[in-house]
Motif scaffolding. Structure first.
Motif, PDB file in Angstrom:
ATOM      1  N   UNK A 429      24.221 -32.524  42.716  1.00  0.00           N
ATOM      2  CA  UNK A 429      25.142 -33.645  42.852  1.00  0.00           C
ATOM      3  C   UNK A 429      24.396 -34.942  43.104  1.00  0.00           C
ATOM      4  N   UNK A 430      25.134 -36.042  42.975  1.00  0.00           N
ATOM      5  CA  UNK A 430      24.583 -37.354  43.303  1.00  0.00           C
ATOM      6  C   UNK A 430      25.712 -38.180  43.921  1.00  0.00           C
ATOM      7  N   UNK A 431      25.881 -37.987  45.226  1.00  0.00           N
ATOM      8  CA  UNK A 431      27.067 -38.508  45.887  1.00  0.00           C
ATOM      9  C   UNK A 431      27.062 -40.036  45.947  1.00  0.00           C
ATOM     10  N   UNK A 432      25.878 -40.610  46.184  1.00  0.00           N
ATOM     11  CA  UNK A 432      25.830 -42.070  46.257  1.00  0.00           C
ATOM     12  C   UNK A 432      26.167 -42.697  44.904  1.00  0.00           C
ATOM     13  N   UNK A 433      25.748 -42.062  43.825  1.00  0.00           N
ATOM     14  CA  UNK A 433      26.037 -42.615  42.499  1.00  0.00           C
ATOM     15  C   UNK A 433      27.536 -42.576  42.194  1.00  0.00           C
ATOM     16  N   UNK A 434      28.169 -41.470  42.567  1.00  0.00           N
ATOM     17  CA  UNK A 434      29.622 -41.371  42.375  1.00  0.00           C
ATOM     18  C   UNK A 434      30.326 -42.445  43.207  1.00  0.00           C
ATOM     19  N   UNK A 435      29.898 -42.565  44.440  1.00  0.00           N
ATOM     20  CA  UNK A 435      30.434 -43.553  45.381  1.00  0.00           C
ATOM     21  C   UNK A 435      30.293 -44.977  44.804  1.00  0.00           C
ATOM     22  N   UNK A 436      29.077 -45.292  44.358  1.00  0.00           N
ATOM     23  CA  UNK A 436      28.838 -46.650  43.844  1.00  0.00           C
ATOM     24  C   UNK A 436      29.697 -46.924  42.619  1.00  0.00           C
ATOM     25  N   UNK A 437      29.825 -45.905  41.769  1.00  0.00           N
ATOM     26  CA  UNK A 437      30.593 -46.097  40.533  1.00  0.00           C
ATOM     27  C   UNK A 437      32.067 -46.391  40.845  1.00  0.00           C
ATOM     28  N   UNK A 438      32.632 -45.666  41.788  1.00  0.00           N
ATOM     29  CA  UNK A 438      34.064 -45.880  42.047  1.00  0.00           C
ATOM     30  C   UNK A 438      34.281 -47.210  42.779  1.00  0.00           C
ATOM     31  N   UNK A 439      33.351 -47.576  43.643  1.00  0.00           N
ATOM     32  CA  UNK A 439      33.505 -48.873  44.318  1.00  0.00           C
ATOM     33  C   UNK A 439      33.415 -50.026  43.310  1.00  0.00           C
ATOM     34  N   UNK A 440      32.537 -49.824  42.336  1.00  0.00           N
ATOM     35  CA  UNK A 440      32.419 -50.839  41.284  1.00  0.00           C
ATOM     36  C   UNK A 440      33.699 -50.891  40.440  1.00  0.00           C
TER      37      UNK A 440
END
Lengths: 807, 164
Positions: A429-440
């Motif tokens: 997984x890559x939780x920070x990447x998922x997080x950043x994508x949805x915040x964007x």
């Protein structure tokens, strides 16, 4: 003898024997749908058998009472009534249902006393359902009321009345788990945030209730059950035990189901219909549960939970410890496997975070509410709501943005495979990447600015940012410490190629809505190089099906893919031997590509899959020695590399770990307590998306059920344990007006260990949505210094929070 | 209760004359007497909308309607959508397939019949109008997004067909 060749299960779509996958990974139309939109699918109530009778069930109006007498004389004499069944028959012929933990089971009908409103007391078989219901009105039952056990506090009070006298207690199970140095991390914490939460009981409520047609063969002393069965083989084993039959004398034929979401299968209804068939000399007996019966006593009521929980947090926002005490009101016994759902959170106890130590104490209590069953998610939705709410509270206390606090604590991409304190291993997984994508995607900063503006206008606007891990591909080892010992969940198929190159995949389960037949067709079509419309997926009855489980535990799409890939690899190996023999080559010199078995060094020499199947079926003279004339293969898949748990429940349980971050904006109406959801964003990562459209459907459907659980749905009982919810007028399933149309995107971190890299994805949204909504609501309330820690945050409950005294 | 009454109904263009008990629901009549099993029953209280059919062009809950009340009426059920000559799905059906507007499919006939009524009356509904029309149908699987897409697609296809 030739050594057995290893079976290879591709973990990436590009490993399929095709130039490029034509179906896997594509949003192909579902093969299920033309029949479904035509109204021709054989849901169980569409089937009638010759001589069939109809069953109706008289249910207890009391939560707890001794049965003094039952008089069925008048009912039996009504024209059209063929048989009446009471607890006396059941006590003579049956055993109480199997439970986890053992010994907390009821009979299929009340024997001696009733333990919840809606428990079957008398059943009738008659020429029509109308007559059967008429007959119920003629039955006389005399009860002696017993004091009800209305909630866990009452249940655990000294001298409390006992739901099951022979147990000597109302506590079904009580144990704790300690993972890591929990006392130290809490002692060393700069801040401890703790709260009590109450998650009220919700449930599955598929639009189709349970139904079945049972027929007892009196000559053979065997039973055939046709019906809306979610886990057919499991159901057959259970019925064999309760009806005292050898397991191979119970045949379950699973029909297409109008939704499941856990608990579909009606063990009690099946046993009752079976016994009525036995009493009527083997006539088939149909039982169709109605909605009132479902809401009072059907499968799928879940999670009646009281939590006390705490997070240990450092001044820099590092979360180091998570402590949870759960008291779970199981209702009248442990019959529906609702109990063990308290253990599911072990598979992802600390969520997406690098929390080093955790503690879990769970107490499962029997009361006179209806028994609980599995519901989609099977435990984590309330657990995640607790963890994520505490994350938000910690962020508020530290004056850190709640999204930022999460980001600081995520497991990092390079840490996978990652073992959580509670023992499970997350694959990738890559939780920070998922997080950043949805915040964007949500433009989080703009949402916060809009919130500040709205607050300045006196409006109650809140934002929830919540991340969860979805344990996918369930394994029994996750539940070994709570009464279901075992490792592995076999899922088997048979793949058969006919003489014209058409392919049939026989599976052990039937349609329920998730689209697994389509996934099966996609995988087999790409592997064998045929068109999807050359593939038929058929349900085998339990007497001939390979070992299987069926839908459950975010598992079947992955599991059935694994089984098909295994069977196809066996076919490939056998076909290669046939082709090698015909072409005077060695099997290792033959490759399968795009539906053709050809010589690797001379690809112009080859045969199609259909041609090989034709030779095998019709030219035994051409087959190599030892090859059967059978272009068919079976394979039973179970997740690789699973192990037994230690005494703290730690093991590699669920194979895959999908993850998601949801961002939701809510507004609360001060005057009504009504919550609206103007915007909802989801980014998820479930690895390879076998059918992206089906994945999106699973996400959106989970959001809807999460909205229901967080805002509207509740099985309400009064202080005497009388259910106040018995129709859809009272149990508020969200409509198109309440469910937000979500904006979605995704990342793909393929599972390195699962077939085709796909991760279980059926439950992630219901794991996340309730937490996201409650966090957003509390964010909206925070300027008022008020909070709500109980679900559903229904208008009346929120209104009381808004207008009542400050906590 | 066993007194029977004669009713005449036309269902999907086919006339029927039947003797029915006064208490027989229209849903049970369609499903178990005429063997039109596509009309599903989800709650029997008129809430879920799975049993929605058209009676003389108006949507109705067949679970809350008695068969005798339909005497003389013309009824359309999901079985009446597909083109009998060509076997082709109705554009509404095809749109539900194409836009992934269903999962288990149990509620789908009710949604499609409601959609048929909506699009008969309003060929170009806004999203709010679609939601208003479908607000009486419950779906537990899809979260409605695929259904909304399906109805939009069906409306657009039916308009195109009409223009052609």
């Amino acid at each position: 003898m030739r050594p057995l060749m290893a079976i290879e299960i591709p973990t990436r779509p590009d490993q399929l024997p095709t130039t490029a996958p034509r179906f896997v990974g594509k949003a192909v139309k579902r093969i299920e749908d033309p029949a479904l939109v035509s109204g021709t699918v054989e849901f169980i109530d569409n089937l009638s058998l010759p001589g069939m009778l109809h069953c109706a069930i008289l249910r207890s109006p009391h939560p707890h009472a001794r049965i003094v007498s039952i008089d069925t004389t008048a009912a039996l004499s009504l024209e059209g009534v063929e048989a009446v069944l009471t607890g006396d028959d059941v006590a003579r012929w049956c055993a109480p249902g199997i439970t986890a933990p053992e010994g907390w089971g009821n009979y299929c009908m009340a024997v001696g006393k009733v333990r919840f409103v809606g428990e079957p007391v008398v059943a009738v078989a008659a020429a029509s359902r109308y007559i059967a219901e008429d007959a119920l009105e003629l039955v006389q039952v005399e009860y002696e009321l017993l004091p009800p056990v209305a909630n866990p506090d009452e249940a655990m009070a000294p001298g409390a009345p006992l739901v099951f006298e022979d147990r000597g207690t109302n506590v079904i199970q009580s144990r704790s788990y300690t993972w890591g140095d929990i006392d130290r991390v809490f002692a060393e914490a700069d801040r401890v945030v703790s709260r009590k939460f109450r998650w009220n009981r919700v449930g599955a409520n598929p639009t189709e209730t349970f139904g079945c047609i049972c027929q007892w063969d009196l000559a053979d002393n065997s039973l055939t059950c046709r019906g809306a069965y979610q886990t057919p083989r499991f159901m057959a084993l259970g019925r064999a035990a309760s009806l005292k039959l050898p397991a191979n004398k119970v045949k379950v034929i699973s029909h297409a189901q109008g939704g499941g979401f856990g608990g579909k299968g009606g063990p009690r209804g099946t046993d009752i219909a079976a016994l009525l068939s036995r009493k009527t000399n083997g006539r088939p007996v149909k039982y169709i549960e109605d909605r009132i019966e479902y809401l009072l006593a059907g499968g799928g009521q879940s999670w009646d939970r009281y939590y006390e929980a705490a997070l240990a947090v450092k001044a820099d926002g590092t979360v180091t410890g998570f402590r949870v005490r759960l008291v779970d009101d199981q209702g009248a016994g442990a019959e529906g496997y609702g109990t063990i759902s308290a253990a599911k959170p072990l598979a992802a106890f600390t969520g997406n975070y690098r929390i080093e130590a955790a503690f879990y104490d769970m107490t499962l209590v029997a009361t006179n509410r209806a028994p609980t069953y599995p519901y989609r998610g099977y435990g984590p939705p309330p657990h995640n709501l607790v963890l994520e709410s505490l994350m938000d509270i910690a962020a508020r206390e530290l004056a850190v943005d709640p999204a930022e606090l999460r980001r600081r604590n995520y497991i990092r991409p390079e840490q996978f495979p990652y073992t959580v304190p509670s023992g499970n291993e997350y694959d990738s997984g890559n939780y920070a990447a998922v997080h950043d994508r949805v915040l964007e995607m949500a433009d989080y900063q703009a949402l916060r600015k809009a919130q500040a503006k709205a607050r300045a206008e006196g409006r109650l606007v809140g934002i929830g940012v919540v991340s969860t891990v979805e344990p996918g591909v369930f394994d029994w080892n996750a539940y070994a410490t709570v009464g279901v010992p075992g490792v592995g969940v076999p899922e088997g198929v048979k793949v058969a190629v006919d003489i014209l190159g058409n392919v049939t995949v026989a599976v052990g389960f039937n349609l329920q809505g998730q689209g697994q037949f389509t996934v099966a067709a996609q995988v087999v079509a790409d592997y064998l190089g045929v068109d999807m419309n050359s593939v038929r997926v058929a349900t085998a009855s339990t007497d001939v099906a390979m070992p299987h489980f069926g839908q459950g535990g975010s598992r079947l799409g992955v599991a059935v893919s694994g089984a098909i890939l295994g069977a196809c690899d066996k076919l490939r190996q056998t076909f290669s031997r046939v082709v090698a023999h015909l072409m005077h080559a060695e099997p290792e010199q033959v490759e399968l590509i795009d539906g053709r078995l050809q010589l690797k060094h001379a690809p112009e020499h080859g045969m199609s899959v259909a041609e090989v199947a034709g030779v095998m079926l019709a030219r035994s003279d051409l087959l190599p020695p030892g090859v059967e004339p059978c272009p068919e293969a079976t394979y039973v898949w179970t997740a690789p590399n699973r192990n037994l748990p230690d005494d703290q429940g730690r093991c590699r349980s669920y194979l895959t770990a999908a993850n998601a971050t949801h961002v939701v904006q809510v507004e609360i109406d001060r005057d009504t307590g009504q919550v609206t959801i103007p915007a909802y964003f989801i980014v998820d990562d479930c690895g390879t998306r076998l059918n992206p459209a089906s994945v999106e459907g699973q996400l959106q459907g989970g959001v809807a059920q999460g909205v229901g659980a967080a805002l509207y749905e509740e099985y309400v009982y009064d202080a005497q344990c009388q259910p106040l919810v018995s129709t859809f007028v009272d149990y508020l399933v969200p409509t198109i007006h309440e469910v937000p149309m979500t904006t979605k995107d995704h990342l793909v971190t393929p599972s390195p260990v699962a077939p085709l890299g796909a991760k279980g994805c059926g439950e992630g949204a219901i794991h996340t949505t309730p937490a996201a909504l409650l966090c957003a609501i509390n964010d909206a309330l925070s300027p008022l210094g008020r909070e709500i820690l109980e679900t559903p945050a229904s208008p009346h409950r929120l209104w009381k929070v808004l207008h009542g005294p400050c906590a | 209760m066993t007194t029977k009454q004669q009713i005449r109904v036309t269902v999907n263009g086919t006339p029927y004359v039947r003797e029915v008990e006064a208490r027989l629901t229209l849903a049970d009549f369609l499903r178990h007497e005429l063997h039109l099993g596509g009309t599903h029953v989800g709650c029997e209280h008129g809430i879920c909308g799975a049993c929605t059919i058209l009676i003389d062009g108006r949507s109705a809950r067949s679970c809350l309607t008695l068969a005798v009340q339909a005497d003389g009426a013309s009824i359309t059920t999901v079985e009446g959508l597909r083109n009998r000559e060509t076997g082709h799905l109705h554009p509404i059906q095809q749109s539900f397939v194409d836009a992934h507007g269903l999962q288990c499919g149990f509620c789908t006939p009710g949604f499609m019949m409601t959609t048929l009524e909506l699009l008969n009356e309003n060929p170009s509904p806004s999203d709010d109008e679609i939601k208003e029309a479908l607000g009486g149908n419950l779906c537990r699987c899809t979260g409605y997004q695929g259904i909304l897409d399906s109805v939009r697609l069906a409306a657009s296809r039916l308009r195109t067909a009409q223009d052609a």
